[in-house]
Design a protein around this motif. Structure first.
Motif, PDB file in Angstrom:
ATOM      1  N   PRO A  15       0.802  -1.232   0.000  1.00 32.11           N
ATOM      2  CA  PRO A  15       0.000   0.000   0.000  1.00 32.11           C
ATOM      3  C   PRO A  15       0.833   1.281   0.000  1.00 32.11           C
ATOM      4  O   PRO A  15       0.348   2.332  -0.400  1.00 32.11           O
ATOM      5  CB  PRO A  15      -0.831  -0.113   1.278  1.00 32.11           C
ATOM      6  N   GLU A  16       2.089   1.192   0.391  1.00 30.76           N
ATOM      7  CA  GLU A  16       2.966   2.364   0.451  1.00 30.76           C
ATOM      8  C   GLU A  16       3.636   2.658  -0.892  1.00 30.76           C
ATOM      9  O   GLU A  16       4.174   3.739  -1.090  1.00 30.76           O
ATOM     10  CB  GLU A  16       4.060   2.148   1.503  1.00 30.76           C
ATOM     11  N   SER A  17       3.604   1.697  -1.795  1.00 32.29           N
ATOM     12  CA  SER A  17       4.350   1.802  -3.046  1.00 32.29           C
ATOM     13  C   SER A  17       3.555   2.498  -4.146  1.00 32.29           C
ATOM     14  O   SER A  17       2.331   2.406  -4.190  1.00 32.29           O
ATOM     15  CB  SER A  17       4.732   0.400  -3.536  1.00 32.29           C
ATOM     16  N   THR A  18       4.281   3.166  -5.027  1.00 38.41           N
ATOM     17  CA  THR A  18       3.671   3.751  -6.221  1.00 38.41           C
ATOM     18  C   THR A  18       4.072   2.964  -7.471  1.00 38.41           C
ATOM     19  O   THR A  18       3.746   3.377  -8.582  1.00 38.41           O
ATOM     20  CB  THR A  18       4.076   5.234  -6.388  1.00 38.41           C
ATOM     21  N   GLU A  19       4.791   1.844  -7.280  1.00 34.41           N
ATOM     22  CA  GLU A  19       5.156   0.981  -8.406  1.00 34.41           C
ATOM     23  C   GLU A  19       3.878   0.452  -9.065  1.00 34.41           C
ATOM     24  O   GLU A  19       2.911   0.110  -8.383  1.00 34.41           O
ATOM     25  CB  GLU A  19       6.000  -0.200  -7.932  1.00 34.41           C
ATOM     26  N   GLU A  20       3.898   0.359 -10.397  1.00 37.10           N
ATOM     27  CA  GLU A  20       2.692  -0.027 -11.133  1.00 37.10           C
ATOM     28  C   GLU A  20       2.182  -1.419 -10.765  1.00 37.10           C
ATOM     29  O   GLU A  20       0.977  -1.618 -10.606  1.00 37.10           O
ATOM     30  CB  GLU A  20       2.946   0.054 -12.636  1.00 37.10           C
ATOM     31  N   VAL A  21       3.071  -2.392 -10.629  1.00 37.41           N
ATOM     32  CA  VAL A  21       2.639  -3.752 -10.303  1.00 37.41           C
ATOM     33  C   VAL A  21       2.086  -3.800  -8.878  1.00 37.41           C
ATOM     34  O   VAL A  21       1.081  -4.471  -8.620  1.00 37.41           O
ATOM     35  CB  VAL A  21       3.773  -4.778 -10.522  1.00 37.41           C
ATOM     36  N   ALA A  22       2.688  -3.078  -7.959  1.00 37.13           N
ATOM     37  CA  ALA A  22       2.177  -3.033  -6.585  1.00 37.13           C
ATOM     38  C   ALA A  22       0.792  -2.390  -6.553  1.00 37.13           C
ATOM     39  O   ALA A  22      -0.108  -2.873  -5.848  1.00 37.13           O
ATOM     40  CB  ALA A  22       3.135  -2.271  -5.682  1.00 37.13           C
ATOM     41  N   THR A  23       0.595  -1.336  -7.315  1.00 37.80           N
ATOM     42  CA  THR A  23      -0.712  -0.680  -7.382  1.00 37.80           C
ATOM     43  C   THR A  23      -1.747  -1.628  -7.983  1.00 37.80           C
ATOM     44  O   THR A  23      -2.883  -1.719  -7.495  1.00 37.80           O
ATOM     45  CB  THR A  23      -0.619   0.620  -8.204  1.00 37.80           C
ATOM     46  N   PHE A  24      -1.355  -2.351  -9.037  1.00 36.86           N
ATOM     47  CA  PHE A  24      -2.221  -3.366  -9.635  1.00 36.86           C
ATOM     48  C   PHE A  24      -2.605  -4.410  -8.583  1.00 36.86           C
ATOM     49  O   PHE A  24      -3.790  -4.742  -8.422  1.00 36.86           O
ATOM     50  CB  PHE A  24      -1.502  -3.993 -10.818  1.00 36.86           C
ATOM     51  N   ALA A  25      -1.637  -4.904  -7.848  1.00 38.84           N
ATOM     52  CA  ALA A  25      -1.897  -5.911  -6.816  1.00 38.84           C
ATOM     53  C   ALA A  25      -2.817  -5.370  -5.731  1.00 38.84           C
ATOM     54  O   ALA A  25      -3.751  -6.061  -5.304  1.00 38.84           O
ATOM     55  CB  ALA A  25      -0.581  -6.387  -6.207  1.00 38.84           C
ATOM     56  N   ASN A  26      -2.578  -4.151  -5.300  1.00 39.90           N
ATOM     57  CA  ASN A  26      -3.429  -3.542  -4.271  1.00 39.90           C
ATOM     58  C   ASN A  26      -4.869  -3.456  -4.751  1.00 39.90           C
ATOM     59  O   ASN A  26      -5.806  -3.755  -4.003  1.00 39.90           O
ATOM     60  CB  ASN A  26      -2.916  -2.148  -3.898  1.00 39.90           C
TER      61      ASN A  26
END
Length: 73
Positions: A15-26
């Protein structure tokens, strides 16, 4: 037994990340109709094209899929 794409994707949540894959996962985490057992690129791609309004670009899915494949080898 091979894990599903969703199971892999949940390892990328941050939830702290702005990486695209992390945002997709969130966002996929909150998508109650996401095909959680799917292991097929075509099935997931079709689903996201029709329902993945939280996905800014399908290239993000392509990147996540490639990471998933690499993690399974």
């Amino acid at each position: 037994m091979r894990r599903s794409f969703y199971q892999y994707l949940m390892t990328q949540r941050n939830p702290e990340s702005t990486e695209e894959v992390a945002t997709f996962a969130n966002n996929a985490f909150f998508d109650q109709s996401f095909p959680k057992q799917a292991q097929s690129f075509d099935e997931l791609s079709k689903y996201l094209e029709l329902n993945g309004n939280y996905l800014l670009s399908m290239s993000i899915f392509d990147d996540a899929w490639q990471m998933y494949l690499e993690s399974e080898n």
